[in-house]
Design a protein around this motif. Structure first.
Motif, PDB file in Angstrom:
ATOM      1  N   ASP A 111       0.853  -1.189   0.000  1.00 17.17           N
ATOM      2  CA  ASP A 111       0.000   0.000   0.000  1.00 17.17           C
ATOM      3  C   ASP A 111       0.891   1.242   0.000  1.00 17.17           C
ATOM      4  O   ASP A 111       1.269   1.747   1.058  1.00 17.17           O
ATOM      5  CB  ASP A 111      -0.921   0.002   1.225  1.00 17.17           C
ATOM      6  CG  ASP A 111      -1.790   1.251   1.278  1.00 17.17           C
ATOM      7  OD1 ASP A 111      -1.852   1.980   0.262  1.00 17.17           O
ATOM      8  OD2 ASP A 111      -2.390   1.517   2.329  1.00 17.17           O
ATOM      9  N   PHE A 112       1.201   1.713  -1.191  1.00 17.13           N
ATOM     10  CA  PHE A 112       2.109   2.853  -1.292  1.00 17.13           C
ATOM     11  C   PHE A 112       1.395   4.199  -1.236  1.00 17.13           C
ATOM     12  O   PHE A 112       2.029   5.234  -1.411  1.00 17.13           O
ATOM     13  CB  PHE A 112       2.962   2.736  -2.554  1.00 17.13           C
ATOM     14  CG  PHE A 112       3.987   1.649  -2.455  1.00 17.13           C
ATOM     15  CD1 PHE A 112       5.024   1.746  -1.558  1.00 17.13           C
ATOM     16  CD2 PHE A 112       3.887   0.504  -3.230  1.00 17.13           C
ATOM     17  CE1 PHE A 112       5.978   0.750  -1.434  1.00 17.13           C
ATOM     18  CE2 PHE A 112       4.830  -0.506  -3.109  1.00 17.13           C
ATOM     19  CZ  PHE A 112       5.873  -0.386  -2.217  1.00 17.13           C
ATOM     20  N   THR A 113       0.081   4.189  -0.990  1.00 14.77           N
ATOM     21  CA  THR A 113      -0.611   5.464  -0.791  1.00 14.77           C
ATOM     22  C   THR A 113      -0.180   6.116   0.522  1.00 14.77           C
ATOM     23  O   THR A 113      -0.461   7.283   0.765  1.00 14.77           O
ATOM     24  CB  THR A 113      -2.140   5.270  -0.775  1.00 14.77           C
ATOM     25  OG1 THR A 113      -2.491   4.381   0.295  1.00 14.77           O
ATOM     26  CG2 THR A 113      -2.627   4.680  -2.105  1.00 14.77           C
ATOM     27  N   ARG A 114       0.526   5.359   1.358  1.00 13.41           N
ATOM     28  CA  ARG A 114       0.988   5.890   2.656  1.00 13.41           C
ATOM     29  C   ARG A 114       2.304   6.639   2.541  1.00 13.41           C
ATOM     30  O   ARG A 114       2.744   7.263   3.494  1.00 13.41           O
ATOM     31  CB  ARG A 114       1.179   4.741   3.654  1.00 13.41           C
ATOM     32  CG  ARG A 114      -0.077   3.945   3.961  1.00 13.41           C
ATOM     33  CD  ARG A 114       0.240   2.765   4.862  1.00 13.41           C
ATOM     34  NE  ARG A 114       1.181   1.847   4.240  1.00 13.41           N
ATOM     35  CZ  ARG A 114       1.884   0.927   4.897  1.00 13.41           C
ATOM     36  NH1 ARG A 114       1.762   0.814   6.204  1.00 13.41           N
ATOM     37  NH2 ARG A 114       2.718   0.127   4.263  1.00 13.41           N
ATOM     38  N   PHE A 115       2.948   6.568   1.357  1.00 12.66           N
ATOM     39  CA  PHE A 115       4.315   7.077   1.245  1.00 12.66           C
ATOM     40  C   PHE A 115       4.447   8.155   0.165  1.00 12.66           C
ATOM     41  O   PHE A 115       3.843   8.052  -0.902  1.00 12.66           O
ATOM     42  CB  PHE A 115       5.277   5.930   0.928  1.00 12.66           C
ATOM     43  CG  PHE A 115       5.221   4.805   1.915  1.00 12.66           C
ATOM     44  CD1 PHE A 115       5.715   4.969   3.204  1.00 12.66           C
ATOM     45  CD2 PHE A 115       4.647   3.597   1.584  1.00 12.66           C
ATOM     46  CE1 PHE A 115       5.649   3.942   4.130  1.00 12.66           C
ATOM     47  CE2 PHE A 115       4.581   2.558   2.498  1.00 12.66           C
ATOM     48  CZ  PHE A 115       5.077   2.735   3.773  1.00 12.66           C
ATOM     49  N   ALA A 116       5.262   9.161   0.460  1.00 10.42           N
ATOM     50  CA  ALA A 116       5.536  10.204  -0.520  1.00 10.42           C
ATOM     51  C   ALA A 116       6.175   9.595  -1.759  1.00 10.42           C
ATOM     52  O   ALA A 116       7.030   8.716  -1.662  1.00 10.42           O
ATOM     53  CB  ALA A 116       6.468  11.261   0.085  1.00 10.42           C
ATOM     54  N   ALA A 117       5.726  10.018  -2.923  1.00 13.36           N
ATOM     55  CA  ALA A 117       6.245   9.588  -4.226  1.00 13.36           C
ATOM     56  C   ALA A 117       5.935   8.131  -4.548  1.00 13.36           C
ATOM     57  O   ALA A 117       6.470   7.566  -5.494  1.00 13.36           O
ATOM     58  CB  ALA A 117       7.740   9.848  -4.352  1.00 13.36           C
ATOM     59  N   GLY A 118       5.073   7.492  -3.753  1.00 15.35           N
ATOM     60  CA  GLY A 118       4.609   6.161  -4.080  1.00 15.35           C
ATOM     61  C   GLY A 118       5.592   5.034  -3.860  1.00 15.35           C
ATOM     62  O   GLY A 118       5.412   3.946  -4.395  1.00 15.35           O
ATOM     63  N   TYR A 119       6.633   5.282  -3.072  1.00 11.62           N
ATOM     64  CA  TYR A 119       7.570   4.193  -2.783  1.00 11.62           C
ATOM     65  C   TYR A 119       8.158   4.379  -1.391  1.00 11.62           C
ATOM     66  O   TYR A 119       8.094   5.465  -0.812  1.00 11.62           O
ATOM     67  CB  TYR A 119       8.690   4.129  -3.833  1.00 11.62           C
ATOM     68  CG  TYR A 119       9.698   5.262  -3.777  1.00 11.62           C
ATOM     69  CD1 TYR A 119      10.890   5.130  -3.077  1.00 11.62           C
ATOM     70  CD2 TYR A 119       9.475   6.466  -4.444  1.00 11.62           C
ATOM     71  CE1 TYR A 119      11.829   6.161  -3.026  1.00 11.62           C
ATOM     72  CE2 TYR A 119      10.395   7.504  -4.401  1.00 11.62           C
ATOM     73  CZ  TYR A 119      11.572   7.340  -3.695  1.00 11.62           C
ATOM     74  OH  TYR A 119      12.498   8.368  -3.643  1.00 11.62           O
TER      75      TYR A 119
END
Length: 208
Positions: A161-169
């Motif tokens: 779930d990369f919606t939790r992280f800046a820039a998607g990673y």
């Protein structure tokens, strides 16, 4: 006569970031998380760095203005830490994605290129409810990504779930070889650069 003991230090992290929490824990810092009522998406600026500085400042100022809501001690010293991060290419910024498709589109824009990962950090020392000292810093790291195949990209965004992280990673969360080079601070890319935070925490005697 015994010297009086110094007042206790209360450390507050104004962030829900898993990465920032884990970094503070690795330093052995005792802290609690305070989630502010600030809607970061309403704070926009044509200059990406100015934008994350404003967002970080807003979170800090929200806590200072409402000490009782955020349970700041009246007797102790309170140390409030806030940060905001994003990837920057030219004048275009990449923050958090909203869903898997958005994550894929975001990563497609960054793959095969070098971007600048920028974190704005603000730390405030409060004597009780009164601001005594403020530090505002910007840290930049160059990050190079390889190009994933369509199948790799689908697998990548399906697994995490990369919606939790800046820039998607998140370099510390996903064991992939998407990031091929980091030129600068690794902890900055996680969201809380030790190069910035450690000297401040040492000065405040939070850590030795």
């Amino acid at each position: 006569n015994q010297e009086p003991l110094p007042p206790p230090l209360h450390v507050i992290l104004a962030s829900q970031s898993i990465g920032r929490k884990s970094l503070l824990e690795k330093l052995g810092v005792r802290f609690r998380v305070a989630v502010t009522r600030i809607d970061e998406d309403t704070i926009v600026d044509d200059d990406p760095i100015a934008m994350i500085k404003r967002r970080t400042k807003a979170k800090i100022d929200e806590i200072i203005k409402h000490p009782r809501i955020y349970a700041l001690s009246e007797e102790a010293k309170n140390i409030v830490i806030a940060a905001d991060s994003m990837a920057v290419v030219g004048k275009k910024s990449y923050g958090k994605s909203i869903d898997r498709e958005d994550t894929k589109a975001l990563l497609k824009s960054l793959m095969g290129k070098t971007h600048t990962f920028v974190t704005a950090v603000t730390v405030v020392l409060l004597n009780g409810h009164t601001e005594a000292k403020r530090w505002e810093k910007i840290e930049k790291t160059k990050v190079t990504m390889r190009k994933l195949s369509p199948a790799e990209l689908d697998s990548y965004v399906a697994r995490y779930d990369f919606t939790r992280f800046a820039a998607g990673y998140a370099v510390n969360e996903a064991p992939w070889d998407l990031v091929t080079k980091i030129d600068g601070s690794y902890t900055n890319v996680i969201g809380l650069p030790f190069e910035v935070i450690l000297p401040i925490l040492r000065k405040l005697e939070v850590i030795i």
